[in-house]
Design a protein around this motif. Sequence first.
Motif, mmCIF file in Angstrom:
data_model
loop_
_atom_site.group_PDB
_atom_site.id
_atom_site.type_symbol
_atom_site.label_atom_id
_atom_site.label_comp_id
_atom_site.label_asym_id
_atom_site.label_seq_id
_atom_site.Cartn_x
_atom_site.Cartn_y
_atom_site.Cartn_z
ATOM 1 N N LEU A 58 -13.966 1.504 -1.400
ATOM 2 C CA LEU A 58 -14.428 0.200 -0.913
ATOM 3 C C LEU A 58 -13.328 -0.494 -0.103
ATOM 4 O O LEU A 58 -13.563 -1.014 0.996
ATOM 5 C CB LEU A 58 -14.801 -0.628 -2.139
ATOM 6 C CG LEU A 58 -15.432 -1.987 -2.016
ATOM 7 C CD1 LEU A 58 -16.208 -2.251 -3.304
ATOM 8 C CD2 LEU A 58 -14.425 -3.076 -1.830
ATOM 9 N N HIS A 64 0.814 -1.213 0.000
ATOM 10 C CA HIS A 64 0.000 0.000 0.000
ATOM 11 C C HIS A 64 0.844 1.258 0.000
ATOM 12 O O HIS A 64 0.445 2.284 -0.540
ATOM 13 C CB HIS A 64 -0.932 0.002 1.222
ATOM 14 C CG HIS A 64 -0.205 0.118 2.519
ATOM 15 N ND1 HIS A 64 -0.070 1.297 3.189
ATOM 16 C CD2 HIS A 64 0.456 -0.796 3.268
ATOM 17 C CE1 HIS A 64 0.623 1.108 4.300
ATOM 18 N NE2 HIS A 64 0.953 -0.162 4.376
ATOM 19 N N ARG A 106 -1.008 -4.516 8.447
ATOM 20 C CA ARG A 106 0.128 -4.741 7.558
ATOM 21 C C ARG A 106 -0.142 -4.213 6.152
ATOM 22 O O ARG A 106 0.780 -3.920 5.402
ATOM 23 C CB ARG A 106 0.463 -6.223 7.477
ATOM 24 C CG ARG A 106 0.923 -6.778 8.803
ATOM 25 C CD ARG A 106 1.849 -7.972 8.606
ATOM 26 N NE ARG A 106 2.191 -8.588 9.880
ATOM 27 C CZ ARG A 106 3.123 -8.105 10.687
ATOM 28 N NH1 ARG A 106 3.812 -7.028 10.343
ATOM 29 N NH2 ARG A 106 3.374 -8.703 11.830
ATOM 30 N N ASP A 107 -1.389 -4.146 5.773
ATOM 31 C CA ASP A 107 -1.732 -3.627 4.448
ATOM 32 C C ASP A 107 -3.224 -3.328 4.433
ATOM 33 O O ASP A 107 -3.905 -3.509 5.436
ATOM 34 C CB ASP A 107 -1.365 -4.649 3.352
ATOM 35 C CG ASP A 107 -1.070 -3.967 2.018
ATOM 36 O OD1 ASP A 107 -1.815 -3.038 1.667
ATOM 37 O OD2 ASP A 107 -0.111 -4.360 1.348
ATOM 38 N N VAL A 108 -3.719 -2.872 3.270
ATOM 39 C CA VAL A 108 -5.163 -2.708 3.130
ATOM 40 C C VAL A 108 -5.800 -4.088 2.973
ATOM 41 O O VAL A 108 -5.102 -5.089 2.789
ATOM 42 C CB VAL A 108 -5.519 -1.816 1.924
ATOM 43 C CG1 VAL A 108 -5.081 -0.395 2.163
ATOM 44 C CG2 VAL A 108 -4.903 -2.366 0.654
ATOM 45 N N ALA A 109 -7.134 -4.135 3.001
ATOM 46 C CA ALA A 109 -7.814 -5.429 2.986
ATOM 47 C C ALA A 109 -7.595 -6.167 1.665
ATOM 48 O O ALA A 109 -7.451 -7.386 1.650
ATOM 49 C CB ALA A 109 -9.305 -5.244 3.249
ATOM 50 N N PHE A 110 -7.580 -5.433 0.553
ATOM 51 C CA PHE A 110 -7.448 -6.083 -0.751
ATOM 52 C C PHE A 110 -6.283 -5.462 -1.528
ATOM 53 O O PHE A 110 -6.486 -4.588 -2.373
ATOM 54 C CB PHE A 110 -8.739 -5.926 -1.557
ATOM 55 C CG PHE A 110 -9.982 -6.324 -0.818
ATOM 56 C CD1 PHE A 110 -10.175 -7.638 -0.410
ATOM 57 C CD2 PHE A 110 -10.960 -5.390 -0.534
ATOM 58 C CE1 PHE A 110 -11.320 -8.005 0.278
ATOM 59 C CE2 PHE A 110 -12.109 -5.746 0.154
ATOM 60 C CZ PHE A 110 -12.285 -7.064 0.562
ATOM 61 N N PRO A 111 -5.062 -5.917 -1.261
ATOM 62 C CA PRO A 111 -3.903 -5.295 -1.925
ATOM 63 C C PRO A 111 -3.952 -5.401 -3.450
ATOM 64 O O PRO A 111 -3.566 -4.463 -4.147
ATOM 65 C CB PRO A 111 -2.724 -6.084 -1.371
ATOM 66 C CG PRO A 111 -3.214 -6.690 -0.110
ATOM 67 C CD PRO A 111 -4.673 -6.958 -0.318
ATOM 68 N N HIS A 160 -12.936 -1.409 8.789
ATOM 69 C CA HIS A 160 -13.825 -2.273 9.568
ATOM 70 C C HIS A 160 -13.114 -3.509 10.087
ATOM 71 O O HIS A 160 -13.355 -3.942 11.205
ATOM 72 C CB HIS A 160 -15.011 -2.713 8.697
ATOM 73 C CG HIS A 160 -16.190 -1.805 8.800
ATOM 74 N ND1 HIS A 160 -17.108 -1.916 9.814
ATOM 75 C CD2 HIS A 160 -16.585 -0.764 8.048
ATOM 76 C CE1 HIS A 160 -18.031 -0.979 9.661
ATOM 77 N NE2 HIS A 160 -17.729 -0.253 8.596
ATOM 78 N N LYS A 161 -12.249 -4.093 9.254
ATOM 79 C CA LYS A 161 -11.796 -5.450 9.565
ATOM 80 C C LYS A 161 -10.350 -5.557 10.025
ATOM 81 O O LYS A 161 -9.979 -6.578 10.596
ATOM 82 C CB LYS A 161 -11.977 -6.343 8.322
ATOM 83 C CG LYS A 161 -13.412 -6.458 7.840
ATOM 84 C CD LYS A 161 -14.256 -7.226 8.831
ATOM 85 C CE LYS A 161 -15.701 -7.291 8.382
ATOM 86 N NZ LYS A 161 -16.592 -7.769 9.441
ATOM 87 N N LEU A 162 -9.509 -4.578 9.762
ATOM 88 C CA LEU A 162 -8.080 -4.790 10.005
ATOM 89 C C LEU A 162 -7.506 -3.895 11.101
ATOM 90 O O LEU A 162 -6.309 -3.647 11.126
ATOM 91 C CB LEU A 162 -7.287 -4.584 8.701
ATOM 92 C CG LEU A 162 -7.604 -5.563 7.559
ATOM 93 C CD1 LEU A 162 -6.662 -5.342 6.396
ATOM 94 C CD2 LEU A 162 -7.527 -7.012 8.027
ATOM 95 N N ILE A 189 -13.017 1.176 3.311
ATOM 96 C CA ILE A 189 -14.100 0.864 4.237
ATOM 97 C C ILE A 189 -13.852 -0.507 4.865
ATOM 98 O O ILE A 189 -13.912 -0.684 6.088
ATOM 99 C CB ILE A 189 -15.463 0.879 3.503
ATOM 100 C CG1 ILE A 189 -15.840 2.315 3.136
ATOM 101 C CG2 ILE A 189 -16.554 0.261 4.369
ATOM 102 C CD1 ILE A 189 -17.140 2.429 2.364
ATOM 103 N N VAL A 190 -13.524 -1.494 4.016
ATOM 104 C CA VAL A 190 -13.308 -2.843 4.541
ATOM 105 C C VAL A 190 -12.080 -2.864 5.450
ATOM 106 O O VAL A 190 -12.091 -3.488 6.518
ATOM 107 C CB VAL A 190 -13.169 -3.849 3.386
ATOM 108 C CG1 VAL A 190 -12.867 -5.225 3.917
ATOM 109 C CG2 VAL A 190 -14.435 -3.872 2.550
#
Lengths: 536, 196
Positions: free
Chosen positions: A176, A31, A109-114, A183-185, A179-180
Motif C-alpha cells: 500500500l 526508508h 525524500r521518503d515513502v509516502a507513509f514513513p 502515485h504521489k511522490l 502504491i501511494v
Amino acid sequence: MEAIGRPEAGGNGGGYLAERGWRSWAFTLDHKRIGAMYLWTTIFFFLVGGVFALLLRLELLSPQTRYFSNHAYNVFFTLHGSMMIFLFIIPAIPSGLGNFFIPLHLGARDVAFPRLNLASYWVFVAGFLVIIGSLVAPMDTGWTFYTPYSAKSAAAVTTLSLGLFLIGLSSILTGLNFIVTIHKLRAPGMTWHRMPLFLWSMYATSIIQVIATPVVGVTFLLLAAERLLGVGFYDPAKGGDPVLFQHFFWFYSHPVVYVMILPAMGIISEVIPVFSRKPIFGYKAIAYSSLAIAFLGFLVWGHHMFTSGMSPLANAIFSFLTFFVAVPTAVKVFNWIATLYKGSITFESPMLYALTFIFLFAVGGLTGPFLGALATNVQLHDTYFVVAHFHYTMMGGTVMGFFAGLHYWFPKMTGKMLNEKVARLAWALVFVGFNVTFFTMFIAGTRGMPRRYAEYLPKFHTENVISTIGSVVLAVGILVMCWNFFQGLRKGGPAPANPWRALSLEWKAASPPDTENFHEIPIVTEWPYGYGTPKA
Amino acid sequence: MSGHSDEHADPAVAFESAKLGVWTFLATEVLLFGALFTAYTIFRMKYPELFRVEHAKLDRVLGAVNTVVLITSSFTVVLGVDAIKRGKARMLEVCFGATILLAAVFLCVKYVEYSAKFHHGLYPGTNLFFSLYFMMTGLHGIHVLLGMGLLSYVIVLSRRGRLSASYYTPAEMSGLYWHFVDLVWIYLFPLLYLLG
C-alpha cells in the motif's frame, strides 16, 4: 545526467548511516534504514532456511531414513519451505531493496507513509516471533498447510496461522505504501513512462500484494477458527469442503509467485542495459508486461489443483489460461536478449547474476508448460520435477535477481566497493552448484521420484547423491558470497557515487545516500536508459 | 530518530496520499470479507434448505435495530467531518463521540444476540450457516471495535488542538473507514437475516 567525479557526491561521511546506536535503527523513519533492516532480517532467514535444505539433502543421501525420523524430515521441509517463501522470497526484494530504492528511483525524500513503513517492519518481526513460538510443536504439514491434515495435526498450526497473518498484514502495508508513493511522490518530470522498470515491476508487485494477501489472511483465520471453534468450512463431515481451502490458498499463493519474481525481473531490467551500455529494448512492452503478469496471475490458481478433483471443465479452463502467463514473461525475456544484442557487454558480478537469472529462469519457464498442460501434469504432479521446476524459477529466478541487485547496489547502500574477484568466484560456485543440485531433480522427477518423502526406491539413489553434492557446492558459494559482503562492509574501498556509470536517479545521490536522499529534488528530463548516446 | 519528518512539505500531497492510502486499504478489506462472501455463496448453493431453515432462527428485529443504529452512526460521522472542515473542533468531538456511543449500542445488541444463540445451543460449529453467521458478524464486530479506537484517537487529536479547518486528514480518513464498516453490515444484514 553525469555525476561521476562530483566531489560532494562520493562517500561523504557516512550519509544515512552516520547516526549510531540501536535506537537510531529501531525507531528510524528513514526508508533506507528500514530497507536495510529488512535485508538483514530476510538474509538471516535465507541462511537458516538453507541449513534446513542441507539437512534434507543429507537425509536423502540414503534411500532409507538414516539420520532423522520421518516426522523430523516433515518438520524440516515444512520449515525450509515456509521460511524461504514467507520470510525470505516474498519480503526480500520488495521490502528490502524496494524500500531502499523506490524513493531514490522516484527522486523522493521518503515513502509516502514513513511511520507505516516502520510499523510494517515491526509487524513483520512480531509475525516471525509468533512463528518461532509455534516451534514448540513444529509444523509437519508442508508450507501449503492443506486441510484436512492441517486442521487435525497436533502441530501448532493455529499459532503459525496467526504468525503468517501478521506477516501478510506487513506485506499489505508495504504494498500500500509503495502504491501511494509511486502515485504521489514522483519527482517533477518523472512521468510514468520515464520511471525505471524496477518501479514498474514494484508497482505491479504491490498491486498483487494488496489484492491477494487479504485472501490468504482470511484463509489462515478460517483455518485457526476451524481448529479452535470447529467451524467446518473445510471439514466434509460438517458439509464443508477441504478443496475450498486449496482454492483460497492458491488464489493468494499463485499470484504471490509473481510477487516473488516480478521485483527480480525489475532488477534484471535495470542491470542488463547498464552492463550492455545500450538503451533497454522495448521499454513500454516490459513495463506493461509487468501489469499483464499481475493481472493474469489472478486467473490461473487452479493449475495447482488438477489432481484435487475439480471438474474436468475447470481443469481445462485453468490449463488454458495458464499458458497465457507465458506471453508477458516471454516479452520480458526477449526484450532483455534484444537489449544484449550488439551491446558492449561487460561481466561484472551483477551482470553475471543477471545473465544467470535469464538462463535459469528460462529453464524454469520452459519446464512450466509440462506442468501447466493437463495431461503431463497428472503424470508429474508431486514429483521432483515440480521441485526442480520451482527451484529453477524461484531460486534460479528470484534469488539470482536478488543477488544481482545486492551486488549492483552494494556500493550505493554501503558506500563501499566489493571485491570483484571473490564475487565472481562465489558466482561460479553458485552457478555450478545450483545446476548440479536441481537439474538432477528434473531427471529424478521424470523417472517418478515423489516429493516430500524421506525414503525412496534405490533406483533414485545416484540422482540423490549427485544432487546432495551439488547442494554442498551451492552452499559453499553462498558462504563465500556472504563472506565477501562482510569483508566489503568492513574494509571495502570507498565507492564513488556512480561506479557503474548508470543513469537512474539513485546514482545521483551520494554513496551512501544522505538521510533525505537528495540535496535538491532532481528534475527529470528524460528516461533513465539513454546508454550509448552521446549524453551517456 | 534520524531527523526525519513523516509529514510532507506539501499538505495537499499529504492529504491526497492519505486518501489514496485509505482507499487502497479498504480494497484489501473488501477482499478480506470477500473470501467469506465466497464461502457463503458456495455453501448456500450447496445447501439451500439448511440456509432457509436456519436463517429463521436469527432475530430480525434486533438485526434491523442494529442496521438503523449503524446507519445513524455513519450520519454522525459525516456531521463531524463536515464540522471540522468548517473549523468547529468541539462539534467534531460531539459527533464522533455520538458515533462511538452508537457503535457501543451496536455491540451491546450483538452481545444480546450472541448470548441468546449460545443459550439455544447455537455455536460456530453447530452447522455451516451458524459458522458463517458467527465468522462474518464476528469479523465485522472486530472492525467495529477498531473503528471505535480510530474515532477515539481522532477525538484525542482534536482535544489537543491538532485538527483545524486546514488540517483534518485523520478525521476524514477515519470517517471513510467507518463508512466501510457500516457498508459491510448493510450487506450482512439482508444476507444473513432476511434471505431465506
